[in-house]
Design a protein around this motif. Sequence first.
Motif, PDB file in Angstrom:
ATOM      1  N   ASP A 362       0.923  -1.122   0.072  1.00 19.52           N
ATOM      2  CA  ASP A 362       0.073   0.203  -0.019  1.00 19.52           C
ATOM      3  C   ASP A 362       0.899   0.992  -0.029  1.00 19.52           C
ATOM      4  O   ASP A 362       2.083   1.030   0.246  1.00 19.52           O
ATOM      5  CB  ASP A 362      -0.846   0.075   1.370  1.00 19.52           C
ATOM      6  CG  ASP A 362      -0.228  -0.183   2.564  1.00 19.52           C
ATOM      7  OD1 ASP A 362       0.985  -0.004   2.453  1.00 19.52           O
ATOM      8  OD2 ASP A 362      -0.966  -0.342   3.476  1.00 19.52           O
ATOM      9  N   GLU A 363       0.376   2.527  -0.094  1.00 24.90           N
ATOM     10  CA  GLU A 363       1.169   3.666  -0.475  1.00 24.90           C
ATOM     11  C   GLU A 363       1.541   4.067   1.037  1.00 24.90           C
ATOM     12  O   GLU A 363       2.788   4.649   1.000  1.00 24.90           O
ATOM     13  CB  GLU A 363      -0.054   4.743  -0.608  1.00 24.90           C
ATOM     14  CG  GLU A 363      -0.710   4.546  -2.093  1.00 24.90           C
ATOM     15  CD  GLU A 363       0.553   4.893  -3.299  1.00 24.90           C
ATOM     16  OE1 GLU A 363       1.435   5.592  -2.851  1.00 24.90           O
ATOM     17  OE2 GLU A 363       0.542   4.071  -4.144  1.00 24.90           O
ATOM     18  N   ALA A 364       0.894   3.780   2.188  1.00 22.49           N
ATOM     19  CA  ALA A 364       1.617   4.279   3.434  1.00 22.49           C
ATOM     20  C   ALA A 364       2.757   3.287   3.601  1.00 22.49           C
ATOM     21  O   ALA A 364       3.917   3.933   4.210  1.00 22.49           O
ATOM     22  CB  ALA A 364       0.563   3.764   4.663  1.00 22.49           C
ATOM     23  N   THR A 365       2.708   2.118   3.380  1.00 26.38           N
ATOM     24  CA  THR A 365       4.087   1.198   3.295  1.00 26.38           C
ATOM     25  C   THR A 365       5.132   1.757   2.412  1.00 26.38           C
ATOM     26  O   THR A 365       6.201   1.691   2.884  1.00 26.38           O
ATOM     27  CB  THR A 365       3.717  -0.209   3.108  1.00 26.38           C
ATOM     28  OG1 THR A 365       2.693  -0.309   3.935  1.00 26.38           O
ATOM     29  CG2 THR A 365       4.984  -1.062   3.468  1.00 26.38           C
ATOM     30  N   LYS A 366       4.819   2.136   1.127  1.00 30.53           N
ATOM     31  CA  LYS A 366       5.738   2.646   0.337  1.00 30.53           C
ATOM     32  C   LYS A 366       6.388   3.869   0.964  1.00 30.53           C
ATOM     33  O   LYS A 366       7.677   3.972   0.844  1.00 30.53           O
ATOM     34  CB  LYS A 366       5.055   2.828  -0.864  1.00 30.53           C
ATOM     35  CG  LYS A 366       4.765   1.739  -1.891  1.00 30.53           C
ATOM     36  CD  LYS A 366       4.060   1.841  -3.073  1.00 30.53           C
ATOM     37  CE  LYS A 366       3.841   0.795  -3.923  1.00 30.53           C
ATOM     38  NZ  LYS A 366       3.106   1.089  -5.380  1.00 30.53           N
ATOM     39  N   THR A 367       5.455   4.769   1.522  1.00 34.70           N
ATOM     40  CA  THR A 367       6.027   6.081   1.971  1.00 34.70           C
ATOM     41  C   THR A 367       6.937   5.875   3.044  1.00 34.70           C
ATOM     42  O   THR A 367       8.057   6.339   3.219  1.00 34.70           O
ATOM     43  CB  THR A 367       4.955   7.067   2.355  1.00 34.70           C
ATOM     44  OG1 THR A 367       3.832   7.189   1.158  1.00 34.70           O
ATOM     45  CG2 THR A 367       5.285   8.496   2.865  1.00 34.70           C
ATOM     46  N   LYS A 368       6.624   4.901   3.875  1.00 33.65           N
ATOM     47  CA  LYS A 368       7.626   4.655   5.123  1.00 33.65           C
ATOM     48  C   LYS A 368       8.500   4.076   4.620  1.00 33.65           C
ATOM     49  O   LYS A 368       9.997   4.496   5.108  1.00 33.65           O
ATOM     50  CB  LYS A 368       6.775   3.740   6.018  1.00 33.65           C
ATOM     51  CG  LYS A 368       7.469   3.193   7.182  1.00 33.65           C
ATOM     52  CD  LYS A 368       6.719   2.196   8.162  1.00 33.65           C
ATOM     53  CE  LYS A 368       7.751   1.871   9.494  1.00 33.65           C
ATOM     54  NZ  LYS A 368       6.639   0.899  10.346  1.00 33.65           N
ATOM     55  N   SER A 369       8.692   3.085   3.860  1.00 33.80           N
ATOM     56  CA  SER A 369       9.926   2.583   3.166  1.00 33.80           C
ATOM     57  C   SER A 369      10.896   3.701   2.521  1.00 33.80           C
ATOM     58  O   SER A 369      12.030   3.551   2.795  1.00 33.80           O
ATOM     59  CB  SER A 369       9.416   1.182   2.216  1.00 33.80           C
ATOM     60  OG  SER A 369       8.897   0.285   2.939  1.00 33.80           O
ATOM     61  N   LEU A 370      10.214   4.311   1.734  1.00 32.85           N
ATOM     62  CA  LEU A 370      11.134   5.500   1.039  1.00 32.85           C
ATOM     63  C   LEU A 370      11.805   6.351   2.179  1.00 32.85           C
ATOM     64  O   LEU A 370      12.772   6.897   1.831  1.00 32.85           O
ATOM     65  CB  LEU A 370      10.373   6.270  -0.037  1.00 32.85           C
ATOM     66  CG  LEU A 370       9.835   5.361  -1.225  1.00 32.85           C
ATOM     67  CD1 LEU A 370       8.832   6.113  -1.970  1.00 32.85           C
ATOM     68  CD2 LEU A 370      11.018   5.031  -1.985  1.00 32.85           C
ATOM     69  N   LYS A 371      11.088   6.758   3.124  1.00 36.00           N
ATOM     70  CA  LYS A 371      11.465   7.520   4.212  1.00 36.00           C
ATOM     71  C   LYS A 371      12.611   6.808   4.810  1.00 36.00           C
ATOM     72  O   LYS A 371      13.656   7.635   5.095  1.00 36.00           O
ATOM     73  CB  LYS A 371      10.425   7.672   5.305  1.00 36.00           C
ATOM     74  CG  LYS A 371       9.458   8.888   4.852  1.00 36.00           C
ATOM     75  CD  LYS A 371       8.493   9.151   5.994  1.00 36.00           C
ATOM     76  CE  LYS A 371       7.410  10.252   5.507  1.00 36.00           C
ATOM     77  NZ  LYS A 371       6.546  10.679   6.670  1.00 36.00           N
ATOM     78  N   VAL A 372      12.659   5.647   5.150  1.00 37.67           N
ATOM     79  CA  VAL A 372      13.653   4.708   5.840  1.00 37.67           C
ATOM     80  C   VAL A 372      14.859   4.720   4.920  1.00 37.67           C
ATOM     81  O   VAL A 372      16.121   5.138   5.259  1.00 37.67           O
ATOM     82  CB  VAL A 372      13.329   3.376   6.051  1.00 37.67           C
ATOM     83  CG1 VAL A 372      14.467   2.782   6.448  1.00 37.67           C
ATOM     84  CG2 VAL A 372      11.967   3.329   7.201  1.00 37.67           C
ATOM     85  N   ILE A 373      14.646   4.423   3.585  1.00 31.43           N
ATOM     86  CA  ILE A 373      15.860   4.531   2.408  1.00 31.43           C
ATOM     87  C   ILE A 373      16.564   5.823   2.644  1.00 31.43           C
ATOM     88  O   ILE A 373      17.291   6.053   2.523  1.00 31.43           O
ATOM     89  CB  ILE A 373      15.135   4.094   1.266  1.00 31.43           C
ATOM     90  CG1 ILE A 373      14.806   2.723   1.153  1.00 31.43           C
ATOM     91  CG2 ILE A 373      16.434   4.285   0.148  1.00 31.43           C
ATOM     92  CD1 ILE A 373      13.871   2.124  -0.096  1.00 31.43           C
ATOM     93  N   LYS A 374      15.578   7.086   2.522  1.00 28.15           N
ATOM     94  CA  LYS A 374      16.310   8.311   2.367  1.00 28.15           C
ATOM     95  C   LYS A 374      17.026   8.563   3.756  1.00 28.15           C
ATOM     96  O   LYS A 374      18.125   9.247   3.729  1.00 28.15           O
ATOM     97  CB  LYS A 374      14.935   9.295   2.319  1.00 28.15           C
ATOM     98  CG  LYS A 374      15.493  10.781   2.184  1.00 28.15           C
ATOM     99  CD  LYS A 374      14.416  11.889   1.982  1.00 28.15           C
ATOM    100  CE  LYS A 374      15.005  13.348   1.868  1.00 28.15           C
ATOM    101  NZ  LYS A 374      14.073  14.309   2.091  1.00 28.15           N
TER     102      LYS A 374
END
Length: 588
Positions: A362-374
């Motif tokens: 889902d979008e929330a998980t993608k956003t969280k994953s991208l934040k962690v990667i950043k």
Amino acid sequence: MKRLRIAQQIVIVLLFAVLIPFITIGLIISNISQQSVRRELVYSSKMISGLIGENVQNHIKNSNEELKQIASAIGFFYYEDDKNDYLLEIQQKYGKFSNFKILDSETLKNREPLFNPQNLTIKLYANIDEADVLSADLKMSILQDALDNKLSDIKNDVYILDDRGNIVATNDHDNSGYNIITENLPKNRKPHTPVLFSKVKNQPLAYYQIENPDWTIVAKTVPSVTQKNIITPRYRIILSLVLAALFIFIVVGMYTYYLYLNIRQLFKGIIAISKGSYNRKIRLLKSVFTPHEIVFLEKEFNYMTKKVATSYAELSEKNIELKRLDEFRSSLVSAISHEFRTPLTSIIGYSSRLLRSDIEIDEATKTKSLKVIKQQAQRLSNMVDDLLVIPDIESFRLQLNTEELDLTKLLELSITYANTNNSKFEVNAASDLLPVKADKDRLIQILINLCDNAIKYNKDNAPIIISAANVEDKPCLSILNKSDIIPKEMLNKLFDKFIRLDSELTRTTRGTGLGLYIVKGLCEAMNITIDISSTDNGFEVILVFNNEPFKNQNTHNPSDEIIDKHSENNIENNLSDARSEIVNALFS
């Protein structure tokens, strides 16, 4: 034949050339001084006895003249009562005479001065007229007063003796020298001439004989005068000669000592060369006592061995340089292997999950994953910046662009970069906080490192307190986190490279051990004062922005020319360049 060493020969020369002449000279000088002072003491004793004797005679003679004047004045009085009143007035007014009597000249045969030892008076006579004679007692207590008061500066003991040897007056109140005087005083004495009659060495005795009355004035030299004028100077002369000889022995001894040690060094160097130790150098103990010839031999010998040992010395320096580079590489690789693994693992893990096609994200998980990667990428970027800035700090080639900055905004930005685990921050910034003069990127790097350090070692999820205010017209920043008290000896090492509060075996926090080292270097480059402390309240870092022209790393300095001339032999510059190459190779 056994040959003597240099030190033994010098001792023998000193014995015959210094010690024996000094003893001879000392005896001669002491004897001459003693004879001279002895003559002075004899002259002093004669002069004192003669002077006092003449004064006593003059005193009696003047008193006799005064009595004659009194007697002539009595002839003008007709009545006996008037005569008695006049004599009583003279006696009370002057106090020199006593017991005035008017005697018949026919009955008085002997008119010579007569001394009375009981009351210390001399009977004097003066004619009033052809029929009457005036007699009076002259008080001789005045002599004692003169010796005690007017002649108190006389250092000799003075005795005034009558014809029977009784003491008329003396300044020696304990009569310590009376027995010596009576034993040595000759019976037949020359009148009106100072005569020496002493038999005691260095204590001359002199007498002066007077007549009418038959008195003897004796001047005795006291032991204290002898001690002061003969014995003490003799000891001083001997002591000065001993000290002079001792000084000569010390100087010659030091010279011999340095000469012996330096010659021994030459022997050792020659022996070492003969056994194949070609890197041996002679090191002399150089001083004013070191001969020029020996120094010349040392320079030539060392120049000869230097050529042989040059290749070995260069090889040793290269080995040391390689060892230091290897230690730096090992420390750097160790830090990278520990600290880069976690963010890389997070980036790989989250990016792999985003790339999976077998699951729906889902979008929330993608956003969280991208934040962690950043966040992890930003963390890697910060560590790369830290590693790349180290060579510039150590080689003083840091490029800085100063400008006026708002410290409050930079704090907010730095906390955002550093706070990857949502730690609690309390920021207290004064509304009138002055702008700071610094390089923006480097100041952010300092603040991120300090905030990251506070987060890593914060205890019990306590809030990290950041305060900013003006102190003495200077912007100041304080970062305080809750932690155990750090020992003082450990606190002083935190600014060194690869220093951590936890060891390799007990490591509980992330980090390369370079954060405070980098912060310290950047602060010094931008003229920022940094201080750390550890108390019961926690670990605190204080920055003081001096807002003065910071250290320009590219400013020309005359000493740089000297450094450039010797750069080929400067190991530190080589190490710094090598570190830069290692870091660039790792992240190129």
